[in-house]
Enzyme design. Structure first.
Site, PDB file in Angstrom:
ATOM      1  N   HIS A 665     -16.448 -45.440  -8.005  1.00 20.64           N
ATOM      2  CA  HIS A 665     -16.491 -43.986  -8.121  1.00 20.64           C
ATOM      3  C   HIS A 665     -17.499 -43.551  -9.181  1.00 20.64           C
ATOM      4  O   HIS A 665     -18.376 -42.715  -8.923  1.00 20.64           O
ATOM      5  CB  HIS A 665     -15.093 -43.472  -8.474  1.00 20.64           C
ATOM      6  CG  HIS A 665     -15.005 -41.987  -8.640  1.00 20.64           C
ATOM      7  ND1 HIS A 665     -14.454 -41.164  -7.691  1.00 20.64           N
ATOM      8  CD2 HIS A 665     -15.381 -41.165  -9.661  1.00 20.64           C
ATOM      9  CE1 HIS A 665     -14.505 -39.907  -8.113  1.00 20.64           C
ATOM     10  NE2 HIS A 665     -15.065 -39.897  -9.306  1.00 20.64           N
ATOM     11  N   GLU A 666     -17.379 -44.115 -10.373  1.00 22.58           N
ATOM     12  CA  GLU A 666     -18.283 -43.721 -11.451  1.00 22.58           C
ATOM     13  C   GLU A 666     -19.719 -44.124 -11.141  1.00 22.58           C
ATOM     14  O   GLU A 666     -20.662 -43.424 -11.520  1.00 22.58           O
ATOM     15  CB  GLU A 666     -17.830 -44.341 -12.771  1.00 22.58           C
ATOM     16  CG  GLU A 666     -16.463 -43.891 -13.240  1.00 22.58           C
ATOM     17  CD  GLU A 666     -16.291 -42.381 -13.203  1.00 22.58           C
ATOM     18  OE1 GLU A 666     -17.249 -41.655 -13.534  1.00 22.58           O
ATOM     19  OE2 GLU A 666     -15.208 -41.921 -12.831  1.00 22.58           O
ATOM     20  N   HIS A 669     -21.379 -41.423  -9.138  1.00 24.04           N
ATOM     21  CA  HIS A 669     -21.934 -40.364  -9.987  1.00 24.04           C
ATOM     22  C   HIS A 669     -23.248 -40.820 -10.604  1.00 24.04           C
ATOM     23  O   HIS A 669     -24.232 -40.084 -10.634  1.00 24.04           O
ATOM     24  CB  HIS A 669     -20.958 -40.028 -11.114  1.00 24.04           C
ATOM     25  CG  HIS A 669     -19.791 -39.197 -10.695  1.00 24.04           C
ATOM     26  ND1 HIS A 669     -19.921 -38.023  -9.993  1.00 24.04           N
ATOM     27  CD2 HIS A 669     -18.454 -39.360 -10.915  1.00 24.04           C
ATOM     28  CE1 HIS A 669     -18.717 -37.500  -9.789  1.00 24.04           C
ATOM     29  NE2 HIS A 669     -17.817 -38.294 -10.329  1.00 24.04           N
ATOM     30  N   HIS A 798      -8.269 -31.738 -18.635  1.00 26.80           N
ATOM     31  CA  HIS A 798      -9.294 -31.241 -17.726  1.00 26.80           C
ATOM     32  C   HIS A 798      -9.468 -29.727 -17.839  1.00 26.80           C
ATOM     33  O   HIS A 798     -10.586 -29.230 -17.858  1.00 26.80           O
ATOM     34  CB  HIS A 798      -8.918 -31.564 -16.279  1.00 26.80           C
ATOM     35  CG  HIS A 798      -9.399 -32.901 -15.835  1.00 26.80           C
ATOM     36  ND1 HIS A 798      -8.777 -34.060 -16.190  1.00 26.80           N
ATOM     37  CD2 HIS A 798     -10.446 -33.253 -15.055  1.00 26.80           C
ATOM     38  CE1 HIS A 798      -9.419 -35.077 -15.638  1.00 26.80           C
ATOM     39  NE2 HIS A 798     -10.434 -34.618 -14.949  1.00 26.80           N
ATOM     40  N   ILE A 799      -8.383 -29.001 -17.886  1.00 27.38           N
ATOM     41  CA  ILE A 799      -8.504 -27.539 -17.839  1.00 27.38           C
ATOM     42  C   ILE A 799      -8.370 -26.878 -19.196  1.00 27.38           C
ATOM     43  O   ILE A 799      -8.714 -25.708 -19.347  1.00 27.38           O
ATOM     44  CB  ILE A 799      -7.496 -26.925 -16.841  1.00 27.38           C
ATOM     45  CG1 ILE A 799      -6.056 -27.063 -17.345  1.00 27.38           C
ATOM     46  CG2 ILE A 799      -7.645 -27.546 -15.465  1.00 27.38           C
ATOM     47  CD1 ILE A 799      -5.040 -26.290 -16.500  1.00 27.38           C
ATOM     48  N   PHE A 800      -7.893 -27.610 -20.215  1.00 29.49           N
ATOM     49  CA  PHE A 800      -7.736 -26.998 -21.527  1.00 29.49           C
ATOM     50  C   PHE A 800      -8.664 -27.574 -22.594  1.00 29.49           C
ATOM     51  O   PHE A 800      -8.799 -27.012 -23.668  1.00 29.49           O
ATOM     52  CB  PHE A 800      -6.280 -27.102 -21.994  1.00 29.49           C
ATOM     53  CG  PHE A 800      -5.327 -26.327 -21.147  1.00 29.49           C
ATOM     54  CD1 PHE A 800      -5.463 -24.955 -21.004  1.00 29.49           C
ATOM     55  CD2 PHE A 800      -4.303 -26.966 -20.460  1.00 29.49           C
ATOM     56  CE1 PHE A 800      -4.604 -24.227 -20.194  1.00 29.49           C
ATOM     57  CE2 PHE A 800      -3.431 -26.253 -19.656  1.00 29.49           C
ATOM     58  CZ  PHE A 800      -3.575 -24.880 -19.527  1.00 29.49           C
ATOM     59  N   ALA A 801      -9.290 -28.691 -22.293  1.00 30.83           N
ATOM     60  CA  ALA A 801     -10.256 -29.241 -23.241  1.00 30.83           C
ATOM     61  C   ALA A 801     -11.491 -29.736 -22.519  1.00 30.83           C
ATOM     62  O   ALA A 801     -12.346 -30.369 -23.109  1.00 30.83           O
ATOM     63  CB  ALA A 801      -9.622 -30.388 -24.043  1.00 30.83           C
ATOM     64  N   TYR A 804     -12.720 -27.938 -16.343  1.00 24.00           N
ATOM     65  CA  TYR A 804     -12.099 -27.738 -15.035  1.00 24.00           C
ATOM     66  C   TYR A 804     -11.225 -26.502 -14.932  1.00 24.00           C
ATOM     67  O   TYR A 804     -10.502 -26.351 -13.962  1.00 24.00           O
ATOM     68  CB  TYR A 804     -11.287 -28.969 -14.646  1.00 24.00           C
ATOM     69  CG  TYR A 804     -12.124 -29.983 -13.912  1.00 24.00           C
ATOM     70  CD1 TYR A 804     -12.253 -29.940 -12.532  1.00 24.00           C
ATOM     71  CD2 TYR A 804     -12.817 -30.955 -14.605  1.00 24.00           C
ATOM     72  CE1 TYR A 804     -13.042 -30.853 -11.856  1.00 24.00           C
ATOM     73  CE2 TYR A 804     -13.605 -31.875 -13.945  1.00 24.00           C
ATOM     74  CZ  TYR A 804     -13.716 -31.820 -12.564  1.00 24.00           C
ATOM     75  OH  TYR A 804     -14.507 -32.723 -11.907  1.00 24.00           O
TER      76      TYR A 804
END
Length: 880
Positions: A665-666, A669, A798-801, A804
């Site tokens: 996966h990585e 990218h 993901h969404i707070f730091a 995302y």
């Protein structure tokens, strides 16, 4: 656990090709269809604050951390270098000279180097000198760089102002020559390179070699970087200059302007930067209360996101459960026992160090580790936690580990952590984190972040933060995201319920009285993974531990590199030892184009193993060097970071199959970054690719883990060299869709919970964030509602730091495209070698080569000949 972070080619974050007026009363608009024409470009701050985060998925987690909002936080980024000290090919100098109208004072690499010959953070003409870099060098470097950057940008603004006013910047006479492209974005890219280089190195090390000293220096300098970003993002002169460029292009011959790939890249780069500036508040009146407040929020965001991430890391490191009873680890795989036994030895060494007892430390360092007898210490880093939840037979032990993970950085752990920090302060000891008003409780941080996001979106004229986030993505609105989620849910939920029922039946039949319906009406969350794993073993007569000996890291790398050569005509060579690295485990590789006489075209670092003491959890790809004609960089370099199983004793790293998938996966990218043909830095590689499209190559690469020629290219027993038995491979393929229903529902829950928090949730209302979590779980995972102690959101980095926020849905959005893309190979036949090579060549020339220089839907249609269909995704997941 996977991330990818693109390079900070400058401090802007980009958005769509349709750039609205900068005035806050005009909301940003989408052009085109729902598939969108949006792009994004990473900012220095965004890129350098994000890769440290992790995400929770039952097996492996997909996460891309390209951020289009400068307030995001991430811990890795890009450095741009020239003349590398490795390989046969140097970075090629650009043949496109930057315009020097008005002799703009550009802060080049030479300026930074001249400032201090002894500070490796200022020596930005080579790959990072990791072995020489010290945390104490960060502040002097940033002071020098930011001072020069401030002067350079002031000079550029003066020059652009004169041009806009029709004056010759070098004299008082009038001038009718229009502003050229080279006078703006390439000039900015050169000017900002020293900052991107130094700050990204610090951010990368903050994620892979985290120390108290580095953390302190990083946090001290972060506000300065944010302020520099705001100065660029809110420059009305720069905005007007870019607008004039766009206007001149719009009046030019459209066909001629878009006929070349270079022209298309430049257009997207300009439009993206304009959109980015709109989202950074360029339309707010200078000095107005709105602008002052907007900038206060952005500074606070940087502080809060870093604190959130540090709290998760500290809470993860603080937990440890020592097990001494052999019955508690009965039938646990030997690899897990060895890992936990070694963790116990390391714990004793650290404990002795803390106590200052050298004799005890020496004894612990030399103690014989016995995996069969223990003791065993379970921690919360990925390999340890997953092994415990899947294999520990004792329910009480599993519960302690599960709740330890789910309550990290919450009110359950904060008071103890703060008390320990205060006690250390009282003793005059250095603490991990100086006293700060933020504290260790991420509940309070989340509440503040949500309030600030809503307020910031309002200042820019958006109804909510989700609307602001989607302004730069392919998905046009929340409804489109919801529709896709519900389409998948319709198929996934019945499958998930069947999967859980089968696991429950097995527990009832074989687990003993404690799993009887009278004693346990339903499986608890700490039971599910254990019994799903037993069900998989029973269904396929195959244990994960039986596969490990066939997945030694070196062999997997060799096989994966064989695949890359097979389908992309690119050879990967081991160049470890030719460059400086930050840890002895780190390796270095170079890529060579077989279709171009073996030309060296890219390189990457690989940091493969878990290091709980100083390395953040998860896995991510990050830019070390991006291709850029303006900077003269022709050989992109990537960081690939994983947290896989390390070698134990005399055994090499024997990977789980999920770890193999994560590595593929990585690497996907990384390939998009390294095989780019785009030369405009703002849209080269993964830069400029919409967030909800960037997972395409990464998730695409995972499919090859089930391709027979690929698997047999690496699946050989590490001791005997014997290939993986045929029957084991067939069972491995059959397992691909096992548990797909629950996995899909869990990801849908994360995505829609994120979207609900940033659209309909009122952070000032009576409903709490955990009320919302339960409400969304009742829709997407009604078979597994959160327990009372569940504080998953406190670790949802993901969404707070990370980047995302209102964007976690991107995994499923991009998975539609990745599954459909792999379908092209299936259609020609995976056993059709010539057909596979031909499709692989086309995939490289489109998806991997075009980067952000072309809108992702156009890229996909160039490869596939049509728009993507969700049918392949449902089929691949066994949900069709």
């Amino acid at each position: 656990f996977e991330f990818v972070v693109p390079s900070p080619s400058n401090t802007f974050v980009t958005t769509t090709t349709a750039t609205a007026s900068p005035h806050k009363s005009n909301k940003t608009q989408h052009l085109g269809s729902a598939v969108g024409t949006t792009t994004m470009k990473i900012s220095v701050l965004a890129a350098t604050l994000l890769a440290s985060q992790s995400n929770l998925r039952p097996y492996s987690v997909r996460a891309f951390t390209a951020h289009r909002n400068v307030v995001a936080a991430a811990a890795a980024s890009a450095s741009r270098t020239s003349a590398p000290r490795y390989g046969p090919t140097s970075l090629v100098a650009s043949t496109c000279k930057m315009s020097t109208t008005a002799d703009v004072d550009v802060a080049t690499a030479d300026d930074a180097t001249a400032a201090s010959a002894n500070n490796p953070l200022l020596e930005n003409t080579s790959l990072p000198k990791f072995q020489s870099i010290q945390p104490s060098q960060l502040t002097p470097a940033m002071t020098s760089i930011l001072s020069q950057l401030d002067a350079s940008f002031a000079s550029l603004e003066s020059s652009l102002s004169a041009k806009l006013a029709g004056r010759d910047p070098s004299s008082s006479s009038s001038s009718s020559s229009p502003i050229s492209y080279d006078e703006v974005l390439p000039a900015l890219e050169k000017m900002q390179h020293p900052l991107g280089y130094a700050w990204s190195i610090a951010s990368h090390l903050n994620g892979v070699k985290n120390t108290d000293e580095l953390r302190k220096e990083y946090e001290a300098n972060q506000p300065k970087v944010v302020q520099a970003s705001m100065k660029f993002g809110q420059s009305k002169v720069l905005y007007d200059a870019l607008s004039s460029l766009r206007t001149s292009w719009e009046t030019a011959d459209e066909e001629a302007a878009t006929s070349s790939f270079l022209a298309a890249q430049r257009r997207r780069a300009v439009s993206n930067t304009l959109r980015s500036m709109t989202l950074q508040g360029v339309g707010l009146p200078v000095g107005s209360p709105e602008q002052v407040r907007f900038n206060e929020i952005k500074l606070r965001f940087a502080e809060l996101s870093t604190a959130f991430s540090n709290n998760v890391l500290d809470a993860t490191k603080a937990f440890g459960l020592t097990v001494t009873d052999p019955s508690d680890v009965e039938d646990v795989p030997e690899s897990a026992l060895a890992m936990w036994a070694e963790a116990h030895r390391r714990f004793l060494v650290k404990e002795a160090e803390t106590e200052g007892d050298e004799e005890k430390k020496t004894e612990a360092e030399g103690m014989e580790v016995d995996a069969a007898k223990g003791p065993w210490r379970i921690t919360l880093d990925g390999p340890s936690y997953i092994a415990a939840m899947q294999h520990i037979p004792n329910r009480d032990v599993r519960k302690k580990v599960y709740l330890g993970y789910l309550t990290r950085a919450s009110e359950f752990t904060a008071s103890e952590a703060e008390a320990e920090a205060e006690a250390a302060d009282n003793k005059g000891e250095e603490t991990k984190e100086e006293k700060a008003p933020i504290g260790k409780n991420n509940v309070l941080i989340i509440e503040e972040i949500l309030k600030l996001r809503k307020e910031m979106a309002g200042l820019l004229g958006f109804d909510n933060y989700a609307e602001m986030s989607l302004a730069s993505k392919m998905a046009p609105d929340v409804a489109s995201v919801t529709n896709l989620s519900n389409l998948i849910l319709e198929k996934a939920l019945p499958a998930a319920q069947r999967e859980l029922a089968a696991a429950t039946d097995l527990a009832r039949a074989t687990g003993g009285p404690e799993y009887s319906e009278s004693n346990l009406p339903k499986l608890m969350p700490w039971d599910t993974s254990f019994w799903v794993e037993r069900l998989k073993e029973k269904t396929f007569d195959l244990k994960e531990e039986e596969l490990r000996p066939y997945f030694a890291l070196d062999a997997v790398l060799k096989g994966m590199f064989g695949l890359i050569e097979r389908i992309f005509d690119v050879e990967v060579r081991d160049a470890t030892g030719t460059v400086e690295v930050w840890h002895p485990d780190v390796r270095f590789f170079t890529l060579h184009d077989e279709s171009d006489e073996g030309k060296h075209i890219a390189s990457f670092y690989l940091d493969p193993y878990s290091r709980p003491a100083d390395k953040r959890g998860g896995a991510w790809m990050a830019d070390c060097l991006g291709k850029s004609e303006a900077l003269g960089f022709d050989v992109p370099v990537a960081y690939l970071t994983c947290n896989g199983s390390p070698p134990v004793g005399d055994k090499p790293s024997l990977m789980t199959f999920r770890e193999v998938e994560t590595l593929f996966h990585e690497t996907g990218h990384g390939l998009q970054h390294m095989l780019t043909r785009a030369t405009v830095g703002d849209v080269s590689g993964i830069n400029g690719v919409e967030w909800d499209a960037v997972e395409l190559p990464s998730q695409f690469m995972e499919n090859w883990c089930y391709d027979k020629p690929t698997v047999y290219g690496f699946a050989k027993h590490y001791q005997t060299g014997e290939p993986l038995p045929e029957e084991m491979f067939e069972k491995l393929k059959e397992q691909k869709t096992f548990g797909a229903g629950m996995m899909a529902c869990r990801q849908l829950l994360f995505g829609m919970m994120d979207m609900e928090l940033h659209s309909n949730f009122d952070p000032n209302g009576e409903e709490t964030i955990f009320d919302l979590q339960r409400r969304m779980a009742e829709i997407y995972t009604p078979y597994a509602l959160p327990v009372e102690e569940d504080r998953f959101l406190c670790g949802f980095s993901h969404i707070f730091a990370g980047g995302y926020a209102a964007g976690y849905y991107s995994y499923k959005w991009a998975e539609v495209m990745s599954a459909d893309a792999f379908g092209a190979f299936e259609e020609v036949g995976l056993d059709n070698e010539e057909g596979v090579k031909e499709v692989g060549k086309k995939f490289r020339e489109t998806v991997l080569a075009l980067g952000g220089g072309v809108a992702p839907m156009d890229v996909f249609k160039s490869f596939r000949g049509r728009e993507p269909s969700p049918e392949a995704l449902l089929r691949h997941n066994g949900l069709a």
